[in-house]
Write a protein that holds these residues in place. Structure first.
Motif, mmCIF file in Angstrom:
data_model
loop_
_atom_site.group_PDB
_atom_site.id
_atom_site.type_symbol
_atom_site.label_atom_id
_atom_site.label_comp_id
_atom_site.label_asym_id
_atom_site.label_seq_id
_atom_site.Cartn_x
_atom_site.Cartn_y
_atom_site.Cartn_z
ATOM 1 N N VAL A 11 49.189 42.824 51.463
ATOM 2 C CA VAL A 11 49.401 41.496 50.876
ATOM 3 C C VAL A 11 48.462 41.319 49.692
ATOM 4 O O VAL A 11 47.279 41.653 49.793
ATOM 5 C CB VAL A 11 49.145 40.376 51.910
ATOM 6 N N VAL A 12 49.005 40.825 48.608
ATOM 7 C CA VAL A 12 48.169 40.400 47.485
ATOM 8 C C VAL A 12 48.319 38.889 47.323
ATOM 9 O O VAL A 12 49.437 38.366 47.324
ATOM 10 C CB VAL A 12 48.560 41.119 46.171
ATOM 11 N N ILE A 13 47.193 38.230 47.242
ATOM 12 C CA ILE A 13 47.183 36.797 46.931
ATOM 13 C C ILE A 13 46.640 36.661 45.514
ATOM 14 O O ILE A 13 45.567 37.187 45.210
ATOM 15 C CB ILE A 13 46.229 36.019 47.876
ATOM 16 N N ILE A 14 47.359 35.961 44.660
ATOM 17 C CA ILE A 14 46.828 35.678 43.322
ATOM 18 C C ILE A 14 46.119 34.336 43.386
ATOM 19 O O ILE A 14 46.745 33.319 43.707
ATOM 20 C CB ILE A 14 47.936 35.630 42.255
ATOM 21 N N GLU A 59 41.431 37.278 41.409
ATOM 22 C CA GLU A 59 40.953 36.064 40.736
ATOM 23 C C GLU A 59 40.625 36.373 39.277
ATOM 24 O O GLU A 59 39.865 37.284 38.989
ATOM 25 C CB GLU A 59 39.713 35.543 41.475
ATOM 26 N N LYS A 60 41.186 35.565 38.385
ATOM 27 C CA LYS A 60 40.954 35.742 36.957
ATOM 28 C C LYS A 60 39.482 35.501 36.596
ATOM 29 O O LYS A 60 38.898 36.214 35.796
ATOM 30 C CB LYS A 60 41.839 34.758 36.189
ATOM 31 N N LEU A 99 38.867 40.390 44.444
ATOM 32 C CA LEU A 99 38.707 41.040 43.135
ATOM 33 C C LEU A 99 38.540 39.957 42.072
ATOM 34 O O LEU A 99 39.512 39.400 41.575
ATOM 35 C CB LEU A 99 39.929 41.921 42.831
ATOM 36 N N GLN A 100 37.268 39.665 41.756
ATOM 37 C CA GLN A 100 37.009 38.645 40.735
ATOM 38 C C GLN A 100 37.122 39.259 39.348
ATOM 39 O O GLN A 100 37.146 40.464 39.185
ATOM 40 C CB GLN A 100 35.618 38.046 40.936
ATOM 41 N N LYS A 101 37.146 38.403 38.343
ATOM 42 C CA LYS A 101 37.287 38.822 36.943
ATOM 43 C C LYS A 101 38.454 39.792 36.784
ATOM 44 O O LYS A 101 38.359 40.781 36.060
ATOM 45 C CB LYS A 101 35.991 39.465 36.443
ATOM 46 N N THR A 102 39.511 39.551 37.507
ATOM 47 C CA THR A 102 40.682 40.410 37.455
ATOM 48 C C THR A 102 41.884 39.532 37.141
ATOM 49 O O THR A 102 42.282 38.706 37.967
ATOM 50 C CB THR A 102 40.899 41.111 38.817
ATOM 51 N N GLU A 103 42.412 39.685 35.953
ATOM 52 C CA GLU A 103 43.490 38.807 35.534
ATOM 53 C C GLU A 103 44.840 39.465 35.773
ATOM 54 O O GLU A 103 45.035 40.640 35.430
ATOM 55 C CB GLU A 103 43.330 38.474 34.049
ATOM 56 N N VAL A 104 45.745 38.704 36.362
ATOM 57 C CA VAL A 104 47.114 39.198 36.525
ATOM 58 C C VAL A 104 47.844 39.013 35.199
ATOM 59 O O VAL A 104 47.865 37.909 34.643
ATOM 60 C CB VAL A 104 47.839 38.447 37.653
ATOM 61 N N SER A 133 44.215 43.265 34.845
ATOM 62 C CA SER A 133 43.265 43.825 33.886
ATOM 63 C C SER A 133 42.550 45.042 34.478
ATOM 64 O O SER A 133 41.854 45.753 33.774
ATOM 65 C CB SER A 133 42.261 42.745 33.471
ATOM 66 N N ARG A 134 42.718 45.294 35.783
ATOM 67 C CA ARG A 134 42.163 46.512 36.388
ATOM 68 C C ARG A 134 43.261 47.543 36.688
ATOM 69 O O ARG A 134 43.054 48.444 37.485
ATOM 70 C CB ARG A 134 41.484 46.182 37.714
#
Lengths: 1003, 414
Positions: free
Chosen positions: B35-38, B64-65, B202-207, B223-224
């Motif tokens: 599961v991925v939660i944005i 999390e962006k 996963l912080q600082k990770t933008e979808v 972004s990763r």
């Protein structure tokens, strides 16, 4: 000790001594003093206690950045908590008291927290007080709350007045230092209108204190001359004691003027909030000196080096007798020179830089003062006052090399430009590694509506530390904003400033560099909230790596100074802990206001009677003098009932209902919304607004109309009259007039902008009286003037005419079931008309009636009331109003929505009448209970009461309600909730309780 | 993960707090998760937590962006109440409120839930009838509320002016077990508990995109890099429409700025939460002593976390009218957040046109109080495809016209 000096004091007037009290003790000061200066002059260094550990706190700074010297100022209706002593001007009779201690400032039992501080690190409360559960509410939290807060809560009602002021100009310049003055002058020279504001009472900023010369003049003289020139310009407005507090979108800015804080009771407003609209803003807001982080840097007597200088030069106050200066830059040497000149002792200067500084250092050394290079402070000694410092190698871990006795430590860690206003609206910062500061990035300014930047920064705030480039920058920015705002730039020479050469600072974020935990846990970052170096390091260790997380976890920068002194030092510690460059860690968000501004100034004049001023009908005063019991309705107040003698409200309502049914009643219906809709496309427009067809209404006739929202829900109702071929008059509910007017305008302006329709709200132009009851026609005929017979004015017709000589428009409509005329007259005739009706109606038994009687009369007839039968979820079909929905029209607002499956379904809660079996009155809002419960365990329902009254006419309780498939269940008995007792049985009946055939109105 | 307790703090105090570990992880992203939660706000983290706790699904990433808890979770006025009118709302918010009661113990993290009581003032006859109706509805919904007299209002909150010249207080709807909590701690506590279950935050990770195949989502571009998932939950509040657009569907959402402000801290003077909807303002006092004040939403749509200044003036006027002492306080800070508002002002907890993708949004101005209930119900919806808590909050209601409208009782301060 701290004391008043015989020399210096450029801002004080020694001829005017002032008397004030601090903690009940009478003290004296001079006109021009800040309260902090006055207190220091009276040897009162200890001014408060810190938030968490209740540590003793002395004044640290000299301006708006001060975190420590917060006081309870004034008494009773003039009381203000958390007033900063550094920005409070001393006046005669001032009453100040220190905060956050028990029982006294000198002895505070809360200081136990300081002893326990190892158990109370950052975020300790997230890890404790978890068990047992009930203890949080009943034990832990009450104790924490009790010790929280700073100043006392005000109790008495505010004695002062406040005002708003609107100012329009092309350029606003914030800051009255030399940069602000120069920027204002350069902008003004382009011919545009300039507003220049300065938050303190004085102009010139730091330059006069620091001995700058400009064009050969002492800074003080140049400031006076420039100010005089600006004052003489017609296009310049200048205001001191006025802070640029916030910058908002589209060139909107706030300025906060403290008019009478220093002259309380002189009759002027205390504060004035300037709401400025300008094209360009220059922030010449200077910079704030940074503290250094060493153990014991919070002990009273440790101060910013620049503040020490300010107190000596501006106020002739020496903070102490022996001052050790500790610095990483050249500027702090000015403090040493200034102290020497004032005859005070400077036993040692501790410079963390191994190579030391330039010309200023040499000047100090030439005076015989010892400078220790590459050294730092290991620890400050003292409790409620500094007694000495232990010196160590900056590059080491804190081994003490020597100890020096002193009572003041003047520290300087470099300067941080004040970038708040630049940042409020999105301006970005860059890290200037050479000067160890964040300064505005000129390539990323806050953007206006045109996509271009609208803020520029000048001088020190722009990262220029020396006065010559400050003035050059200010002149350039001033010209640039003048040009951008439409002015014409003229060539003009920039004044040449002279000050001492300086060599670069060396960033020092921790002193000594390898400080042990014991030292780091005593090295303060946030002095008010008690956040230390070790706390920020703990936050980083625990994963609070974002600067926002670290801030929230440790409370760094969340105190009343909002981190003006602590933020840069804190994030440097954080970046070091994370092994990340400072710019990668970034800053927290700068939010307005720059320093706290009074809530009262936000409210302005709109207080008490002027808070949402009551709208009054022309007959308002008459009602008031005839026993009106008022009810607020949509900005108005309407009489709920008119009390006579010793009547209760319920008795008055009952009397009014019976009298209106049997004789004659008058209702002031002036509050009813009246909107004229006119134009070639008015009929087409109204056909869209209403569910009914309005375009085919004949002139002279009225029609009851319904309005729905786009989502299909009933939003307003009222009688529409067609006046002539292109004119309709739409009545709305009293509370709905403004909303419906705006709703119409919104559709016309955004969707049907090409339709030729003109809408105007004439609610207040017309007074309207409902003349209701069997004697209504007799009265109007007695008054004479127009034909109101059934033949000439049948039901749902209107006519213009005169009654007793007053021009009027009479509508033959009824919201009561009685013979009824609603008569509109020009508002200025309203009271005369009303009084005439009362006088002439006496023989017919006329009485005024209020809104509750109106409600009962309509409920007895089963007429719906917007807001009672509707709640934003009800459609006309639920209320048996399908007849008012035109089948002929292609479209109207809500039509498509009403075709959706859930709304188009007849299986809904629908309008019925309800009668309790015992004749009692159902409770407002009661629900009809159904069998069982739903998947979430909630009791099932099958309907609810929408209106419920005791009917004086019928002598029993009646109600209207929405019941599942109600109209098909006539006669069925169902149960309704009653709070605190057993459910009540009620029978489903027709909603028309009275005169179902409509005979009474049809006469 | 180290258990928090007074003993742990005491032990650490003896060794310079060197033993505290990370509160949440900072892991490398895996290539795929179940599961991925944005969105690592309160709702996203709570969803992940209950996926693990109630359904044993722990191969979960929360993306999390920015920084976790940095959206509306960290910028609201922290009011918790469940005195809602409509059944589906009352069920959801009461579930949330009851979970708040035990959250500190459940998460072993003190979120400082303080059931100090919430009162909603009635200042017109219309409002009196509205709140009486809510009290009736609540009595059948298992939500404990009562309509109290002006005298009781004054007793519970002495700083209120109940005889205001403009609107006197006619009573109030009182929920004694409503209150407030420390908003950041809610996000942090969930993040810590999720990390403890092995989930990745996963912080600082933008979808940046959403990959699909045959009507199902296969993963998200970030972004990763690409991260594959079997199920996707979108929980991004103000930017819900933006993320839904990436997946190719539209939402009935408008995003508008909502503002709040705090005063400087003062000694305790107010032990309850008060909402005054006629004049549009609400206020409580934080444990730090600040008066926490909620303002109104802007009339226009925007993504700036600022808002229009005149709303604050109106709010402060309303508060001075209600609490005259506010006049002598100073505003310390004001800020804005972006709230995602639906046509009926109720949230969306729903399946989407994509088979394995779910959306949780539309909390408007009232999301904080719902966090645990929202997470509980949304986790159930994601795990089982249905949940009694969320079933009424599907996207289909807008097509059917089956609105859940609280406007009658909630006014502006939802």
């Amino acid at each position: 000790m701290s004391t008043r000096l015989a020399s210096h004091g450029r801002l004080i007037n020694r001829a005017r001594a002032l008397s004030f009290t601090f903690n009940g003790k009478v003290m004296s000061g001079f006109e021009g003093d800040s309260l902090a200066a006055s207190l220091l002059a009276n040897d009162q260094m200890l001014m408060g206690r810190s938030f968490k550990y209740h540590r003793p706190r002395g004044v640290l700074a000299s301006g708006g950045e001060e975190p420590n010297a917060l006081i309870n100022l004034g008494v009773e209706s003039g009381f203000e908590p958390n007033a900063r002593a550094t920005t409070t001007e001393t006046f005669s009779g001032l009453t100040a008291a220190s905060q956050n201690h028990f029982p006294s400032l000198e002895f505070d039992v809360g200081a136990i927290n300081s002893k326990l501080s190892r158990f109370l690190p950052a975020g300790f409360y997230y890890k404790m007080f978890i068990h047992p559960r009930s203890f949080w509410k009943h034990i832990y939290e009450p104790i924490i709350r009790h010790s929280a807060g700073l100043g006392k809560a005000p109790k008495a009602r505010d004695q002062d007045s406040y005002e708003h002021y609107y100012h329009h100009c092309e350029v606003m310049v914030v800051g009255g230092g030399i940069a602000g003055l120069q920027a204002a002058q350069s902008a003004a020279a382009t011919g545009v209108r300039v507003l220049l504001v300065e938050q303190t009472a004085h102009w010139g900023g730091r330059a006069p204190v620091d001995g700058v010369t400009i064009d050969g003049l002492a800074a003080e003289d140049w400031v006076a001359q420039t100010l005089a020139e600006l004052a003489a310009c017609d296009n310049v407005v200048i205001r001191n004691r006025t802070q640029g507090s916030g910058v908002y979108d589209h060139g909107y800015a706030l300025a906060y003027e403290r008019i009478a804080d220093h002259t309380p009771g002189d009759g002027r407003p205390r504060h004035r909030l300037w709401r400025v609209r300008c094209k360009q803003i220059v922030t010449a807001t200077g910079a704030i000196e940074r503290p250094l982080s060493f153990a014991g840097n919070d002990i009273p007597g440790v101060m910013l080096a620049s503040a020490v200088r300010d107190y000596v030069v501006n106020f002739a106050v020496s903070p102490g007798d022996r001052t050790v200066v500790v610095t990483n830059n050249d500027d702090a040497y000015r403090t040493a020179l200034c102290l020497l000149e004032a005859g005070l002792e400077v036993p040692l200067i501790v410079d963390a830089r191994p190579e030391g500084g330039g010309a200023l250092m040499e000047a100090v050394q030439a005076s015989g003062i010892r400078v220790a290079l590459g050294r730092g402070i290991a620890k400050v000694k003292g409790g409620k006052r500094v007694t000495g410092v232990q010196i160590c190698a900056q590059a080491g871990e804190g081994s003490v090399l020597e100890e020096v006795a002193c009572d003041v430590v003047a520290m300087s860690g470099g300067w941080s430009p004040v970038v708040h206003l630049w940042s409020h609206c999105g301006g970005k910062l860059i890290w200037d590694a050479d000067q160890a500061m964040f300064r505005p990035d000129p390539d990323q300014p806050p953007l206006g509506a045109d996509g271009a930047g609208f803020v520029k920064v000048a001088g020190l705030a722009n990262g220029h530390l020396r006065s010559a480039p400050v003035l050059e920058d200010a002149a350039e920015q001033g010209r640039a904003v003048g040009r951008a705002a439409g002015g014409k730039v003229q060539k003009a020479a920039v004044p040449a400033a002279m000050d001492a050469e300086e060599v670069a600072l060396s960033p020092v974020w921790l002193m000594p560099q390898g400080a042990s935990y014991a030292l780091r846990s005593k090295a303060w970052l946030d002095f008010q909230n008690d956040v230390k170096v070790s706390d920020v390091q703990l936050a980083a260790q625990e994963g609070f790596e974002s600067v926002e997380h670290a801030k929230r976890y440790t409370t760094l920068g969340m105190a009343t100074d909002q981190g003006k002194l602590s933020n840069i030092n804190g994030l440097a510690i954080l970046s070091k802990s994370l092994n990340a460059p400072i710019p990668d860690v970034g800053t927290t968000t700068f939010r307005p206001p720059y320093t706290p501004i009074s809530m009262a100034s936000l409210a302005g004049e709109a207080r008490g009677e002027l808070f949402q001023p009551v709208r009054k009908t022309p007959m308002h005063a008459w009602h008031d003098s005839h026993g009106a019991d008022w009810e607020p309705v949509g900005g108005w107040r309407r009489p709920y009932a008119y009390l006579r003698g010793s009547e209760t409200v319920a008795q008055a309502v009952e009397r009014e209902v019976i009298n209106t049914r049997e004789k004659l009643g008058f209702l002031d219906a002036s509050t009813l919304g009246k909107i004229i809709v006119k134009g070639p496309d008015a009929g087409k427009f109204l056909d869209m607004m209403y569910t009914n067809m309005m375009s085919n209404l004949q002139p002279g006739r009225c029609r009851y109309g319904l309005m729905c929202s786009e989502n299909g829900f009933l939003s307003d109702d009222g009688v529409v009259a067609r006046i002539d071929e292109q004119t309709w008059l739409c009545h709305t509910t009293s509370g709905g007039a403004d909303r419906i007017h705006a709703h119409m305008e919104e559709w016309l302006q955004t969707e049907w902008w090409d339709w030729k329709v003109w809408v105007v709200n004439v609610t207040e132009q017309l007074a309207q009286v409902a003349v209701v009851g069997p004697n209504a026609r007799k009265l109007l005929e007695k008054l004479g003037g127009m034909d109101v017979s059934a033949e000439r004015l049948p039901f749902m017709a209107w006519a213009d005419g005169t009654i007793a000589g007053i021009d009027c428009r009479a509508y033959r409509i009824s919201f009561s079931g009685e013979l009824s005329y609603e008569i509109a007259v020009p508002a200025n005739q309203g009271l005369v008309f009303w009084e005439m009706l009362m006088e002439a109606g006496a023989e017919f038994g006329a009485m005024p009636y209020g809104t509750e009687c109106l409600h009962i009369l309509r409920a007895e007839k089963g007429f719906i009331m917007i807001g009672d039968e509707t709640d934003g979820t009800v459609i006309p079909q639920d209320l048996g109003l399908s007849w008012a929905i035109s089948k002929k029209k292609d479209d109207f607002l809500g039509k498509r929505a009403q075709q959706r499956s859930f709304m188009d379904n007849p299986d809904r809660w629908q309008l019925v009448g309800l009668e309790t079996l015992d004749g009692s009155v159902l409770e407002d809002g009661a629900y009809a209970i159904a069998e069982g419960s739903n998947a979430n365990g909630q009791g099932n329902t099958q309907g609810r009461v929408t209106s419920t009254y005791y009917s004086p006419t019928l002598g029993k309780g009646i109600a209207m309600g929405l019941v599942h498939n109600g109209p098909e269940r006539m006669g069925e008995v169902i149960y309704f909730t009653k709070i605190g007792t057993n459910p009540v049985q009620a029978k489903i009946v027709s909603p028309v309780f009275y005169d179902p055939e409509g005979e009474k109105a049809n006469v | 993960m180290k258990r928090n307790s007074v003993f742990a703090v005491a032990r650490e105090a003896m060794r310079q707090h060197s033993g505290w570990g990370r509160t949440w992880g900072n892991p490398e992203a895996k290539k795929a998760y179940d599961v991925v939660i944005i969105g690592a706000g309160g709702h996203g983290l709570a969803t992940a937590y209950y996926l693990g706790k109630n359904f044993g699904i722990t191969n979960v990433a929360v993306i999390e962006k920015g920084w976790l808890g940095g959206g509306n979770t960290g910028r609201n006025t922290t009011i918790i109440r469940s005195n809602y009118l409509q059944d589906p709302s009352a069920a959801l918010y009461e579930k949330a409120r009851s979970l708040y009661e035990t959250m500190s113990q459940d998460l072993n993290y003190n979120v400082m839930f303080s059931p100090r009581g919430v009162m909603m003032l009635a200042q017109t006859h219309h409002e009196v009838r509205g709140y009486q109706r809510t009290a009736h509805a609540n009595s059948l919904q298992g939500v404990k509320t009562e309509f109290i007299s002006p005298a009781r209002v004054k007793e519970l909150c002495p700083i209120i002016n109940i005889d205001g010249p403009r609107y006197s207080v006619l009573g109030a709807l009182w929920q004694a077990r409503g209150g407030s909590a420390r908003h950041d701690a809610v996000a942090w506590g969930y993040a810590r508990a999720c990390t403890d279950m092995g989930m990745h935050i996963l912080q600082k990770t933008e979808v940046t995109g959403i990959t699909q195949s045959g009507g199902n989502v296969t993963g998200v571009d970030t972004s990763r890099g690409h991260i594959a998932c079997k199920k996707l939950g979108m929980v991004v509040a103000g930017h819900a429409s933006v993320v839904a657009n990436m997946a190719g569907f539209q939402l009935p959402i408008e995003s508008v700025p909502l503002q709040a402000l705090v005063s400087e801290p003062i000694k305790p003077c107010m032990d309850v939460v008060v909402m005054a909807n006629t004049v549009h303002g609400y206020m409580s006092q934080s444990d730090k002593g600040e008066m926490v004040i909620g303002g109104g939403t802007d009339a226009y749509n925007a993504y700036t976390q600022r808002g229009s200044f005149h709303h604050l003036e109106e709010t402060v006027r309303a508060l001075i009218e209600t609490f005259p002492m506010v006049s002598r306080l100073k505003m310390l800070r004001h800020w804005g957040g972006i709230v995602d508002v639906t046509g009926d002002r109720s949230p969306i907890l729903s399946k989407t046109p994509l088979g394995n993708t779910f959306i949780n949004c539309g909390w408007g101005t009232g999301g904080f109080k719902a966090i645990p209930g929202s997470g509980w119900g949304f986790a159930e919806l994601m795990a089982k495809g249905e949940s009694p808590l969320t079933d009424q909050f599907g996207l289909d209601r807008f097509r059917a016209g089956r609105f859940i409208d609280e406007s009658v009782a909630a006014g502006v301060a939802h």
